[in-house]
Design a protein around this motif. Structure first.
Motif, mmCIF file in Angstrom:
data_model
loop_
_atom_site.group_PDB
_atom_site.id
_atom_site.type_symbol
_atom_site.label_atom_id
_atom_site.label_comp_id
_atom_site.label_asym_id
_atom_site.label_seq_id
_atom_site.Cartn_x
_atom_site.Cartn_y
_atom_site.Cartn_z
ATOM 1 N N ASN A 175 0.790 -1.226 0.000
ATOM 2 C CA ASN A 175 0.000 0.000 0.000
ATOM 3 C C ASN A 175 0.826 1.283 0.000
ATOM 4 O OD1 ASN A 175 -2.717 -0.878 -0.206
ATOM 5 N ND2 ASN A 175 -2.609 -1.580 1.915
ATOM 6 N N GLU A 176 2.044 1.165 -0.469
ATOM 7 C CA GLU A 176 2.891 2.343 -0.556
ATOM 8 C C GLU A 176 3.658 2.348 -1.872
ATOM 9 O OE1 GLU A 176 4.127 3.169 4.120
ATOM 10 O OE2 GLU A 176 5.586 2.373 2.703
ATOM 11 N N ILE A 177 3.983 3.530 -2.334
ATOM 12 C CA ILE A 177 4.873 3.642 -3.485
ATOM 13 C C ILE A 177 6.280 3.301 -3.033
ATOM 14 C CG2 ILE A 177 5.956 5.275 -5.063
ATOM 15 C CD1 ILE A 177 3.266 6.721 -5.252
ATOM 16 N N SER A 178 6.903 2.346 -3.706
ATOM 17 C CA SER A 178 8.257 1.954 -3.339
ATOM 18 C C SER A 178 9.305 2.645 -4.211
ATOM 19 C CB SER A 178 8.423 0.432 -3.432
ATOM 20 O OG SER A 178 7.832 -0.076 -4.604
ATOM 21 N N GLU A 179 8.934 3.011 -5.416
ATOM 22 C CA GLU A 179 9.831 3.745 -6.296
ATOM 23 C C GLU A 179 8.998 4.430 -7.365
ATOM 24 O OE1 GLU A 179 12.872 1.299 -8.014
ATOM 25 O OE2 GLU A 179 13.909 2.978 -8.945
ATOM 26 N N LYS A 180 9.424 5.615 -7.776
ATOM 27 C CA LYS A 180 8.747 6.298 -8.867
ATOM 28 C C LYS A 180 9.762 7.015 -9.729
ATOM 29 C CE LYS A 180 7.686 10.406 -6.120
ATOM 30 N NZ LYS A 180 6.601 11.316 -5.647
ATOM 31 N N SER A 181 9.388 7.242 -10.974
ATOM 32 C CA SER A 181 10.274 7.932 -11.896
ATOM 33 C C SER A 181 9.943 9.426 -11.919
ATOM 34 C CB SER A 181 10.123 7.355 -13.303
ATOM 35 O OG SER A 181 8.869 7.710 -13.847
ATOM 36 N N GLU A 182 10.763 10.159 -12.658
ATOM 37 C CA GLU A 182 10.530 11.601 -12.791
ATOM 38 C C GLU A 182 9.227 11.894 -13.529
ATOM 39 O OE1 GLU A 182 15.228 13.023 -12.945
ATOM 40 O OE2 GLU A 182 13.945 13.179 -14.722
ATOM 41 N N ILE A 183 8.798 10.959 -14.340
ATOM 42 C CA ILE A 183 7.546 11.155 -15.073
ATOM 43 C C ILE A 183 6.368 11.194 -14.116
ATOM 44 C CG2 ILE A 183 6.029 10.179 -16.835
ATOM 45 C CD1 ILE A 183 8.501 8.633 -17.870
ATOM 46 N N PHE A 184 6.447 10.429 -13.073
ATOM 47 C CA PHE A 184 5.343 10.264 -12.111
ATOM 48 C C PHE A 184 5.285 11.473 -11.200
ATOM 49 C CE2 PHE A 184 2.255 7.296 -10.492
ATOM 50 C CZ PHE A 184 2.065 7.685 -9.173
ATOM 51 N N ASP A 185 4.702 12.555 -11.727
ATOM 52 C CA ASP A 185 4.618 13.789 -10.928
ATOM 53 C C ASP A 185 3.286 13.850 -10.195
ATOM 54 O OD1 ASP A 185 4.072 15.802 -13.932
ATOM 55 O OD2 ASP A 185 2.722 14.514 -12.806
ATOM 56 N N ASP A 186 2.961 15.026 -9.690
ATOM 57 C CA ASP A 186 1.768 15.183 -8.849
ATOM 58 C C ASP A 186 0.465 14.933 -9.603
ATOM 59 O OD1 ASP A 186 3.157 17.949 -6.904
ATOM 60 O OD2 ASP A 186 3.414 15.776 -6.778
ATOM 61 N N GLN A 187 0.523 14.890 -10.910
ATOM 62 C CA GLN A 187 -0.674 14.613 -11.690
ATOM 63 C C GLN A 187 -1.065 13.132 -11.639
ATOM 64 O OE1 GLN A 187 -2.723 16.828 -13.330
ATOM 65 N NE2 GLN A 187 -1.493 18.311 -12.213
ATOM 66 N N PHE A 188 -0.121 12.301 -11.230
ATOM 67 C CA PHE A 188 -0.340 10.863 -11.204
ATOM 68 C C PHE A 188 -0.543 10.379 -9.773
ATOM 69 C CE2 PHE A 188 0.726 9.632 -15.548
ATOM 70 C CZ PHE A 188 1.506 10.692 -16.000
ATOM 71 N N SER A 189 -1.365 9.361 -9.622
ATOM 72 C CA SER A 189 -1.484 8.691 -8.335
ATOM 73 C C SER A 189 -1.856 7.229 -8.591
ATOM 74 C CB SER A 189 -2.525 9.369 -7.434
ATOM 75 O OG SER A 189 -3.807 9.306 -8.015
ATOM 76 N N VAL A 190 -1.525 6.395 -7.629
ATOM 77 C CA VAL A 190 -1.871 4.986 -7.711
ATOM 78 C C VAL A 190 -2.584 4.581 -6.442
ATOM 79 C CG1 VAL A 190 -0.091 4.238 -9.345
ATOM 80 C CG2 VAL A 190 0.442 4.329 -6.894
ATOM 81 N N GLU A 191 -3.382 3.529 -6.595
ATOM 82 C CA GLU A 191 -4.175 3.077 -5.457
ATOM 83 C C GLU A 191 -4.511 1.612 -5.637
ATOM 84 O OE1 GLU A 191 -7.987 4.919 -3.029
ATOM 85 O OE2 GLU A 191 -8.059 4.882 -5.204
ATOM 86 N N ARG A 192 -4.606 0.936 -4.505
ATOM 87 C CA ARG A 192 -5.128 -0.423 -4.514
ATOM 88 C C ARG A 192 -6.394 -0.380 -3.671
ATOM 89 N NH1 ARG A 192 -4.080 -5.546 -5.984
ATOM 90 N NH2 ARG A 192 -4.037 -7.217 -4.447
ATOM 91 N N PRO A 193 -7.511 -0.050 -4.291
ATOM 92 C CA PRO A 193 -8.740 0.242 -3.537
ATOM 93 C C PRO A 193 -9.358 -0.974 -2.859
ATOM 94 C CG PRO A 193 -9.185 0.248 -5.890
ATOM 95 C CD PRO A 193 -7.703 0.119 -5.743
#
Lengths: 110, 115
Positions: B52-70
């Motif tokens: 339930n946490e982001i473990s790594e993200k790239s520079e592309i993954f800015d504030d416009q992006f989010s992920v979730e496991r609902p």
């Protein structure tokens, strides 16, 4: 990220072996060598991976040089379905992501 | 054979709209990923997700992006305000373990077209 170098393209005849080279001269001791492929209009697909020893599975064989600075993916009998982009990727044991390059586009002639 | 599924296969949206791309990873996998591929370009890593946490993200993954496991099965990628340059194939992947030992299983992708 550690870098790999692959030829842009290779051609093969159906039912003949295909040898895909990959150079990775800056590989570190904790880097695994992974191969994925991407068929047209599909997501990437795992092919094989290894660390130091040669590896075989139902899809392919991976031959790793003794100094680990290069490797070769071997498709033993190419079929038309093997036409794809093949990616050689170095991945640290602690790395979550896959870092794709441009890969080698393999064309198989009937 | 278990597989990763993604919906929709094609999403068309207007610039500035929010989109949610959905993925159902392989059921016993614990690590989840999103990648994208702009037409004619290489596959690019966006984000990895574990526990339930982001473990790594790239520079592309800015504030416009989010992920979730609902819930226990879905894994989603949300783009809050789409831009023309977000047009791409988005691939979800999952793996049983992390790191250099694992293989990642990819879904068929969602083609996002931003007009």
């Amino acid at each position: 990220d550690a870098k790999t170098t692959q030829p842009n393209s290779m051609e093969s005849n159906e039912e003949e072996p295909v040898h895909l080279p990959c150079n990775h001269s800056t590989i570190s001791g904790t880097d695994y060598i992974h191969w994925y492929r991407q068929l047209p209009s599909q997501g990437p697909e795992y092919v094989i991976h290894g660390l130091t020893s040669n590896v075989n599975n139902r899809m392919a064989s991976l031959a790793i040089a003794e100094d680990r600075k290069s490797s070769t993916l071997i498709l033993h009998r190419a079929t038309l379905r093997d036409a794809a982009v093949y990616y050689c990727i170095l991945r640290d044991i602690n790395d979550y992501k896959l870092s794709f390059g441009a890969g080698t586009t393999v064309t198989v002639r009937a | 054979e278990p597989e990763v599924t993604q919906t929709p296969s094609h999403q068309v949206t207007q610039m500035g709209q929010e989109v949610i791309l959905r993925c159902v990873p392989i059921s016993n996998h614990l690590y989840f990923y999103w990648y994208r591929q702009i037409l004619g370009q290489k596959v690019e890593f966006l984000v990895s997700f574990y526990n339930n946490e982001i473990s790594e993200k790239s520079e592309i993954f800015d504030d416009q992006f989010s992920v979730e496991r609902p819930d226990g099965s879905n894994f989603t990628l949300k783009i809050r305000s789409t831009k023309l340059e977000d047009s791409a194939m988005y691939f979800c992947a999952s793996s049983a373990i992390a790191g250099g030992l694992n293989e990642q299983f990819f879904g068929p992708g969602t083609r996002l077209t931003v007009l």
